[in-house]
Design a protein around this motif. Structure first.
Motif: not given
Length: 169
Positions: A104-111, A118-122
């Motif tokens: 669910a997190v990955i799917e949300a990130l891909m949205g 990139t900003a969120i991951v870093l």
């Protein structure tokens, strides 16, 4: 590359490959694309090892390479793949998947847009300050704040990611 330098490269890769796989997975949302991205970055690191090892912050240097390679991947019109005889190390893949966030997190990130993701991951996965994220992304701190705020607003709107209310717990 001399033997000692090659050994330092190997040690560096062994100590950071799993983390790079996790970060790449968060950036691209697919295990196989993440492996390809990391492999490409590791090859670039090998070629530029004298610059990477001489850097004051080799981890930041490699992270910047990962981000830039991911951006370049989107810009290419043709994809050229080189097949190898050996599969990726199963231990690294298992480690990356075991520490991976939920689907669910990955799917949300891909949205999110690539810049927002990139900003969120870093900022939140790598726990970097806004100034470091701005430097890695090649933009201003204000731009990082904008990307982060917009991404967080979109993530908060995803029903599967919301925290249950106090009375629902």
């Amino acid at each position: 590359m001399d033997r000692a330098s090659e050994q330092r490269y190997c040690d560096f890769v062994l100590s950071r490959r799993a983390g790079l796989l996790r970060e790449a997975y968060l950036l691209v949302g697919d295990v196989h694309l993440a492996e390809d991205l990391v492999q490409t970055v590791l090859a670039k690191i090998y070629v530029a090892w004298h610059r990477v090892s001489a850097s004051d912050a080799p981890d930041a240097y490699v992270r910047k390479m990962l981000i830039n390679t991911n951006v370049s991947r989107h810009r290419r019109r043709r994809v050229a793949e080189v097949l190898t005889d050996a599969p990726p190390d199963a231990a690294d893949l298992a480690s990356a998947q075991s520490h991976a966030p939920s689907s669910a997190v990955i799917e949300a990130l891909m949205g999110l847009s690539r810049r927002q993701r990139t900003a969120i991951v870093l900022r939140f996965w790598d726990d970097l300050p806004e100034s470091a994220v701005a430097e890695l992304m090649g933009c201003s701190v204000g731009s990082v704040r904008t990307h982060t705020a917009r991404a967080m607003a979109r993530l908060r709107a995803v029903p599967d990611l919301r925290q249950p209310a106090a009375h629902e717990r």
